[in-house]
Scaffold this motif. Structure first.
Motif, mmCIF file in Angstrom:
data_model
loop_
_atom_site.group_PDB
_atom_site.id
_atom_site.type_symbol
_atom_site.label_atom_id
_atom_site.label_comp_id
_atom_site.label_asym_id
_atom_site.label_seq_id
_atom_site.Cartn_x
_atom_site.Cartn_y
_atom_site.Cartn_z
ATOM 1 N N VAL A 253 46.719 36.213 43.188
ATOM 2 C CA VAL A 253 46.722 37.752 43.708
ATOM 3 C C VAL A 253 47.834 38.820 42.842
ATOM 4 C CG1 VAL A 253 47.621 39.253 45.829
ATOM 5 C CG2 VAL A 253 46.685 36.896 45.966
ATOM 6 N N SER A 254 47.218 39.746 42.456
ATOM 7 C CA SER A 254 47.889 40.764 41.789
ATOM 8 C C SER A 254 48.091 42.091 42.453
ATOM 9 C CB SER A 254 47.341 40.850 40.247
ATOM 10 O OG SER A 254 46.014 41.228 40.297
ATOM 11 N N VAL A 282 39.179 43.243 46.271
ATOM 12 C CA VAL A 282 39.583 44.525 45.516
ATOM 13 C C VAL A 282 39.923 45.405 46.640
ATOM 14 C CG1 VAL A 282 39.378 46.102 43.811
ATOM 15 C CG2 VAL A 282 38.297 43.852 43.363
ATOM 16 N N GLU A 283 41.242 45.627 46.893
ATOM 17 C CA GLU A 283 41.689 46.662 47.753
ATOM 18 C C GLU A 283 42.423 47.755 47.145
ATOM 19 O OE1 GLU A 283 41.034 46.073 51.390
ATOM 20 O OE2 GLU A 283 39.727 44.917 50.340
ATOM 21 N N PRO A 310 50.766 57.275 42.633
ATOM 22 C CA PRO A 310 49.705 57.716 43.711
ATOM 23 C C PRO A 310 48.742 56.692 44.276
ATOM 24 C CG PRO A 310 49.624 58.958 41.654
ATOM 25 C CD PRO A 310 50.531 57.710 41.391
ATOM 26 N N PHE A 311 48.508 55.705 43.500
ATOM 27 C CA PHE A 311 47.717 54.698 43.785
ATOM 28 C C PHE A 311 48.049 53.252 43.795
ATOM 29 C CE2 PHE A 311 45.034 58.504 43.488
ATOM 30 C CZ PHE A 311 44.360 58.295 44.521
ATOM 31 N N TYR A 312 47.744 52.302 44.613
ATOM 32 C CA TYR A 312 48.091 50.922 44.256
ATOM 33 C C TYR A 312 46.802 49.957 44.607
ATOM 34 C CZ TYR A 312 52.618 52.760 44.493
ATOM 35 O OH TYR A 312 54.033 53.370 44.208
ATOM 36 N N MET A 313 46.857 48.888 44.174
ATOM 37 C CA MET A 313 45.526 47.946 44.224
ATOM 38 C C MET A 313 46.166 46.633 44.356
ATOM 39 S SD MET A 313 43.005 49.403 41.065
ATOM 40 C CE MET A 313 41.725 48.458 41.713
ATOM 41 N N LEU A 314 45.255 45.977 45.232
ATOM 42 C CA LEU A 314 45.402 44.453 45.283
ATOM 43 C C LEU A 314 44.095 43.873 45.016
ATOM 44 C CD1 LEU A 314 47.135 42.252 48.439
ATOM 45 C CD2 LEU A 314 44.873 41.851 47.282
ATOM 46 N N VAL A 315 44.144 42.770 43.823
ATOM 47 C CA VAL A 315 43.309 42.269 43.331
ATOM 48 C C VAL A 315 43.353 40.652 43.519
ATOM 49 C CG1 VAL A 315 41.846 41.619 41.187
ATOM 50 C CG2 VAL A 315 42.820 43.942 41.787
ATOM 51 N N LYS A 328 42.136 33.634 33.409
ATOM 52 C CA LYS A 328 41.307 35.002 33.281
ATOM 53 C C LYS A 328 41.922 36.142 34.146
ATOM 54 C CE LYS A 328 36.912 34.680 34.947
ATOM 55 N NZ LYS A 328 35.975 34.535 33.610
ATOM 56 N N VAL A 329 42.785 36.016 35.002
ATOM 57 C CA VAL A 329 43.478 36.912 35.573
ATOM 58 C C VAL A 329 44.582 37.440 34.602
ATOM 59 C CG1 VAL A 329 45.434 37.583 37.118
ATOM 60 C CG2 VAL A 329 43.210 36.173 37.708
#
Length: 503
Positions: A253-254, A282-283, A310-315, A328-329
């Motif tokens: 999780v990143s 992918v959130e 402004p934006f954040y992501m969870l991969v 790979k990550v």
């Protein structure tokens, strides 16, 4: 000052009217008598449970957001399909309206009474019937809690093909009946593909046995699909077969921050290219979502030192080889950094860090409720235009008490638009600034006004924003065929002008 937009046509008026109140009670439905209660008690026998006291009924009458509340005088809690059949057969003969209810975690008023309908709760139907460790096929009753099923499967090396923030209380029958999506639809697809078979009780009490555990069955129409996502308006799901994948042994999780929504989409494209077969979620969430979660959810920590992006992501990736997946990550993150797309990023080093990252994303929903009144919208849109709706709503709804937040599932184009009002009460001027603008905006882009929450009571009169007239008419015909008297979950899903009189 709130900006308003008056929508032309009947659809817009109905949308506003429904959100602001409830449809009148249909007098074709009988009212519950003491004789009815006595029949339910006898039909349930010693195993089932009947709730008639005012205090006990509160949990059945009100949704968890406090937006919808009915006035049932009886909740019937059967333990078997045969008991469900008896109750529905009787209610159909008496023309008593019935609301199927699972964990009551819905967000659109689909699982609570509108007036005095009988509540049929599946909470006591929670048996796991069988599990085949070779095929990964699980057979269970509809009242099983999602998290309990996942715990059971974890001990056997498998996982549920569905993961929701409400997994600790939602029931699998309700998940199927609403075609719940969740955070890993990107990896496992929708329940239309994971459900192999169903057992359904029709309005007249007839048990429709579609309970097959076959991966392939090409004999005629696939009738079970009618009941997945029908929100209990066509029949009550009592049992099912589910295809459950092997549980991943390596989960990475990143948590990332970036400067713009186009950068979010660019990162998503790179994630698909570099992570491919192991990519599971992918959130995204905007800064307002993150701030709300940190302010109102004790114990949640910001995974990144910078909280101003402004934006954040969870991969998330899920696989079977930790070394392979980590490589790979790391290659993916290096590519994203070299492209200048990241402000900051963190890769979870253990399950505790990964859990905290997910708590940030999943905590937004509850945090919004704690902040005050929340107006929730769940739409599917083309990815390129997904966040523009949030930006337009901010222009329409200025004010110190108002906070417009956007988050959701980039992997399947599902935006959760939430308008939080710290004043804590429904305000008509706020509602009118939102509706029907949100629905019209979505229709203009050929999106869906309900990506995963369903229509329920909240959006029953709004279905034409997403479906053509011919489709709505055919849905009404299907409803009439399977529920001629219209007793199952009335006032929900379909607009009033296509629902037949019945009884």
């Amino acid at each position: 000052m709130l900006l308003r937009r008056t929508a032309p046509g009947v659809v817009g008026r109905l949308a506003r009217g429904l959100s602001g109140g409830r449809p009148p009670r249909d007098d074709k439905f009988a009212r519950v008598t003491q004789e009815d209660v006595q029949y339910f008690r006898e039909a349930l026998g010693a195993g089932g449970r009947l709730v008639t006291d005012r205090e006990g009924l509160q949990a059945f009458n009100r949704d968890w957001l406090g937006n919808f509340e009915g006035a049932t005088s009886v909740a019937v809690c059967p333990t078997s399909t045969q008991q469900v059949s008896k109750v529905l057969s009787y209610c159909n003969e008496r023309c008593l309206a019935v609301v199927p209810q699972g964990g009551n975690t819905g967000l659109v008023g689909g699982s609570v009474p509108v007036h005095d309908e009988v509540v049929l709760s599946t909470s006591a139907m929670d048996n796991i019937i069988s599990f085949d460790e070779v095929s990964g096929i699980l057979n269970c009753q509809s009242g099983c809690i999602l998290q309990a099923l996942d715990t059971y499967l974890a001990e056997r090396g498998h996982t549920m093909p569905l993961d929701l923030g409400a997994k600790g209380s939602c029931q699998i029958g309700g998940n199927v009946s609403t075609n719940a999506g969740g955070v890993r639809l990107l990896r496992y697809g929708s329940l239309h593909g994971s459900v192999l078979g169903l057992e359904v009780v029709l309005a007249n009490g007839e048990v429709l046995d579609l309970w097959q555990s076959l991966r392939k069955d090409n004999t005629g129409y696939d009738l079970k699909q009618l009941f997945i996502g029908a929100e209990g308006t066509l029949g009550i799901v009592t049992g099912m077969s589910l295809l459950c994948p092997a549980r991943p042994t390596s989960v990475q999780v990143s948590f990332l921050s970036c400067k713009s929504f186009p950068d979010v989409l660019h990162i998503f494209r790179l994630a698909k290219q570099h992570l491919g077969e192991v990519l599971s979620a992918v959130e995204f969430l905007d800064r307002e979502s993150l701030v709300t979660a940190l302010e109102h959810m004790p114990g949640i920590r910001n995974p990144l030192p910078d909280g101003t992006s402004p934006f954040y992501m969870l991969v998330e990736t899920s696989g079977s080889s930790e070394t392979h997946d980590k490589n790979k990550v790391e290659e993916f993150l290096a590519e994203v950094m070299s492209a200048g797309l990241l402000v900051d990023g963190a890769l979870a080093q253990d399950t505790s860090q990964a859990s905290n990252m997910w708590r940030v994303r999943e905590g937004v929903t509850e945090a919004l409720v704690r902040r005050g009144k929340v107006y929730k919208y769940d739409v599917s849109l083309p990815l390129a235009e997904m966040y523009a709706l949030v930006e337009e709503m901010r222009e329409r709804l200025p004010g110190d008490s108002i906070r417009v937040v956007g988050y959701g599932h980039v992997g399947d184009g599902n935006l959760h638009l939430n308008i939080s009002d710290a004043r804590g009460k429904e305000r008509q001027e706020v509602r009118e600034a939102i509706e029907p603008f949100v629905y019209e905006w979505t229709r203009e882009r050929r999106g869906s006004i309900s990506a995963e929450h369903g229509l329920g009571l909240m959006k029953a009169e709004c279905i034409r924003y997403s479906k053509p007239e011919a489709a709505v008419r055919i849905m009404g015909a299907v409803k009439k065929m399977l529920d001629p008297k219209g007793i199952l979950n009335p006032y929900k899903v379909l607009p009033r002008d296509v629902v037949h009189e019945g009884c």
